[in-house]
Design a protein around this motif. Structure first.
Motif, PDB file in Angstrom:
ATOM      1  N   UNK A  37       0.797  -1.219   0.000  1.00 29.74           N
ATOM      2  CA  UNK A  37       0.000   0.000   0.000  1.00 29.74           C
ATOM      3  C   UNK A  37       0.833   1.274   0.000  1.00 29.74           C
ATOM      4  N   UNK A  38       0.396   2.249  -0.780  1.00 30.82           N
ATOM      5  CA  UNK A  38       1.086   3.551  -0.815  1.00 30.82           C
ATOM      6  C   UNK A  38       0.057   4.667  -0.614  1.00 30.82           C
ATOM      7  N   UNK A  39       0.553   5.887  -0.461  1.00 31.52           N
ATOM      8  CA  UNK A  39      -0.392   7.003  -0.306  1.00 31.52           C
ATOM      9  C   UNK A  39       0.064   8.228  -1.080  1.00 31.52           C
ATOM     10  N   UNK A  40      -0.911   8.965  -1.537  1.00 31.63           N
ATOM     11  CA  UNK A  40      -0.638  10.244  -2.184  1.00 31.63           C
ATOM     12  C   UNK A  40      -1.082  11.309  -1.197  1.00 31.63           C
ATOM     13  N   UNK A  41      -0.127  12.046  -0.673  1.00 26.05           N
ATOM     14  CA  UNK A  41      -0.436  13.016   0.371  1.00 26.05           C
ATOM     15  C   UNK A  41      -0.805  14.370  -0.224  1.00 26.05           C
ATOM     16  N   UNK A  96      -2.172  12.436   6.361  1.00 21.05           N
ATOM     17  CA  UNK A  96      -0.993  11.594   6.211  1.00 21.05           C
ATOM     18  C   UNK A  96      -0.645  10.913   7.529  1.00 21.05           C
ATOM     19  N   UNK A  97      -0.622  11.695   8.582  1.00 16.77           N
ATOM     20  CA  UNK A  97      -0.261  11.142   9.889  1.00 16.77           C
ATOM     21  C   UNK A  97      -1.216  10.030  10.299  1.00 16.77           C
ATOM     22  N   UNK A 123       3.874   9.809  -1.939  1.00 21.20           N
ATOM     23  CA  UNK A 123       4.153  10.775  -3.003  1.00 21.20           C
ATOM     24  C   UNK A 123       3.314  12.006  -2.701  1.00 21.20           C
ATOM     25  N   UNK A 124       3.906  13.146  -2.855  1.00 19.89           N
ATOM     26  CA  UNK A 124       3.194  14.379  -2.504  1.00 19.89           C
ATOM     27  C   UNK A 124       2.386  14.932  -3.661  1.00 19.89           C
ATOM     28  N   UNK A 133      -3.944   2.140  -2.849  1.00 20.81           N
ATOM     29  CA  UNK A 133      -3.521   3.541  -2.746  1.00 20.81           C
ATOM     30  C   UNK A 133      -4.575   4.371  -2.013  1.00 20.81           C
ATOM     31  N   UNK A 134      -4.086   5.166  -1.085  1.00 20.72           N
ATOM     32  CA  UNK A 134      -4.971   6.135  -0.430  1.00 20.72           C
ATOM     33  C   UNK A 134      -4.545   7.520  -0.878  1.00 20.72           C
ATOM     34  N   UNK A 135      -5.468   8.243  -1.491  1.00 17.97           N
ATOM     35  CA  UNK A 135      -5.167   9.615  -1.911  1.00 17.97           C
ATOM     36  C   UNK A 135      -5.839  10.565  -0.927  1.00 17.97           C
TER      37      UNK A 135
END
Lengths: 387, 387
Positions: free
Chosen positions: A239-243, A255-256, A273-274, A299-301
């Motif tokens: 899993x990744x995130x777009x902050x 994000x936190x 990734x910002x 992915x969580x945006x």
DNA sequence: TTGAAAGCGCTAACAT
DNA sequence: ATGTTAGCGCTTTCAA
């Protein structure tokens, strides 16, 4: 029958009193619903009001009551320079760059006039504001709450130092009793200006630097937790995130909250990734993520607009959503529902929050002594197709 | 130094007069820039104003001048029933259906309160309004013109009979000096209500049924002509059009103008598919057109949203835009620029037109005797990639 | 050029 | 329960 007296000046309390054969004071009492008025007289007064077509004069009333029965809805920006990519609590200017709207003259034909001469400078801030679904939701919530109470918001934009001063002076003149402020920038000086002047206001979203002022906000961290848990429950493991931008509280908190929850579930390191809360920046972030982690499955945006951008890139790169990669957004804005596939997202109840803002302000106006209060709303997960 | 007197009531003219050692009248003259005031005294007064932190009280001023220095910006709908697919002069609700926004409670946490309870009924009209790029452009133009003049619009929605009455009574109370009305429906009764009450107003777009009222409009027929000529000049020979709703003048005129020009150039019969100014309806219309005329090489859509829908369908059906089929839209809204490919379109200078609306209203307020005037703007062709 | 005074339409003590 | 009266803060004749 109700219009005849307009030409010779609108009917006043005096006229009604005369017609009803009572005093001004009594008419005033009836109109303002004060008790202690004989029902018979009440009826007579109401008739007289109908006959004369009387409407209370707001200026006269305001002068004595010292309230305008009006509030300002202020969309506030940052400095004097063209505002940088704006960022609201959980939403922001969409990707569309929009025509600059400065060309095209439009020669007046009928009235023999020229176009009014639109100056594009001021327009760009407003163009950004309106491009975002967020603003319309705020207005909807505010109007919805205020209208039944007979009050209508005055729309103001405060993106320059001059405009901010005008807002303050508008309030100081008593043109409005207080302000509902929606900031599009973290370092917005307006809240401080307003409270320093001792004027009542309520903010949408906690200000970046502490100011003694009421606000309405969302429990962003909880929202991010919801997203993380959903991804995990779905079986996602890479899993990744777009902050969002990290200079705004909403960006930080989302994000936190996401990181915390993931860590608690055994995923201490999450690729990040910002983005800038725009569709384009979301797409770009997704590209970067995919380049470094081709085997992503979730992915969580940090907002819907970025999630939409991410979905597009995923599709272009041959990933099916949600089968290959699950995607979760944030806000539950229009963009979420119209995304292909429809976005599972964390709902920010903007309309409710905006209405609450209005309620807090009205409460405060009614009892200025009471301490400032803020309200934090809980987000909910809205399950659609993308996760 | 400017705030000290706030607690004990805001400083008044009297206070300033005392501080400056002159009379109230003189201070008033200085503040209102009336000539015939000794420069020395002027300076003294200005100092006194600064020292006392004086701000004129708007209610008091309005009471005597009989003007509110305020105008209403009214977005008006149709009947009392949920408005049918709305239709503005050249623009309308986008395809996005948007979450119904009625769920999600948002338990108050900090303040220990519940959500303000958003009632979805009123929201739907507003949701439609904000989904359309048109509204934001109007506000931009209006605010841009009004703000430098120190006036800020009061935002009102008039989609029910009750709401319309409230608008009229708001104006009758003198809360605003006049109204800028944007109708989203052909049969809108508001313009008549307002003028019948003898209140000043300016409309965006000619009303469907004649009302003696000023308005600002676009030469829609000329715009359609521009589109037709462009298609012809490009070499298109099998041309069709997607029309807007024919119960609104803009829809009628755009179709009529297009047909006339095509006829004049030897194309008396043009395939027409009807749309509702939405992206979806545009897509559907394109499907129909393609089914009956697979060899089309040019399409004029009566607004950008429908053109965007058409482009999507064309691409899905394997037609390249503009190589196989050229497409022209109308409005030059955000949608046009962000379309793939970017849309060649007929520009409606909404911001300029909205500003002109405001100007007409202010003119009228300044000299109520002068006859109602309207202004028709000329559209221009904006060439991008789609044609 | 400046000041004195009247009054805009309303509400809110205070009296009755 | 109703009427009388005194302003709210400002602009605007009218005199000086």
């Amino acid at each position: 029958m109700t219009e005849d007296s307009r030409a010779a000046g609108a009917p006043t309390l005096e006229d009604v009193a005369k017609a009803a054969g009572v005093s001004r004071a009594t008419v005033s009492r009836v109109i303002n619903g004060v008790r202690n008025v004989d029902p018979v007289i009440q009826a007579a007064v109401r008739d007289a009001v109908a006959v004369t077509g009387y409407t209370p004069n707001r200026a006269a009333r305001s002068l004595v009551t010292r309230k305008a029965d009006s509030i300002a809805l202020v969309v506030s920006g940052a400095g004097d320079d063209p505002p940088p990519v704006a960022a609201t609590a959980g939403s922001t200017a969409s990707a569309a760059s929009a025509a600059s709207a400065t060309d095209s003259a439009g020669g007046g034909r009928n009235g023999g006039r020229q176009g009014a001469g639109f100056d594009g400078g001021v327009g760009s801030f407003m163009t950004e504001v309106f491009a975002d679904p967020f603003f319309g939701r705020v207005v909807t919530g505010v109007v919805n709450f205020l209208r039944p109470r007979g009050i209508h918001p005055v729309l103001m934009f405060a993106e320059t130092s001059l405009a901010r001063d005008e807002v303050v002076s508008y309030l100081r003149q008593g043109s409005a009793d207080g302000a509902l402020v929606v900031s599009t920038h973290a370092e917005d000086p307006l809240p401080a200006l307003i409270t320093d002047a001792g004027l009542p206001a309520v903010l949408y979203a906690r200000p970046a630097r502490p100011v003694r002022i009421s606000y309405v906000d969302l429990a962003h961290q909880d929202g991010a937790r919801l997203a993380a848990e959903r991804l995990l429950a779905r079986g996602c493991r890479r899993i990744a995130t777009i902050a969002g931008p990290l200079d705004v509280p909403a960006g930080q908190d989302r994000l936190a909250g996401f990181r915390d929850t993931m860590a608690r579930h055994g995923h201490p390191y999450i690729p990040v990734a910002g983005g800038e809360f725009t569709e384009e920046s979301g797409a770009a972030a997704m590209e970067r993520l995919l380049a470094e982690h081709p085997d992503l499955d979730g992915v969580f945006a940090a907002n819907d607009l970025m999630a939409v951008g991410a979905c597009q890139v995923l599709r272009e790169r041959g990933r099916r959503v949600p089968d290959d990669v699950a995607v979760i957004g944030f806000d539950d804005s229009r963009a979420a529902a119209s995304c292909r596939p429809p976005l599972t997202t964390v709902r920010q109840p903007v309309e409710d929050m905006a209405a609450e803002m209005a309620r807090l302000l009205l409460d405060r106006l009614a009892r200025p002594d009471r301490p400032v209060t803020s309200v934090i709303f809980e987000p909910t997960l809205v399950r659609r197709a993308s996760a």
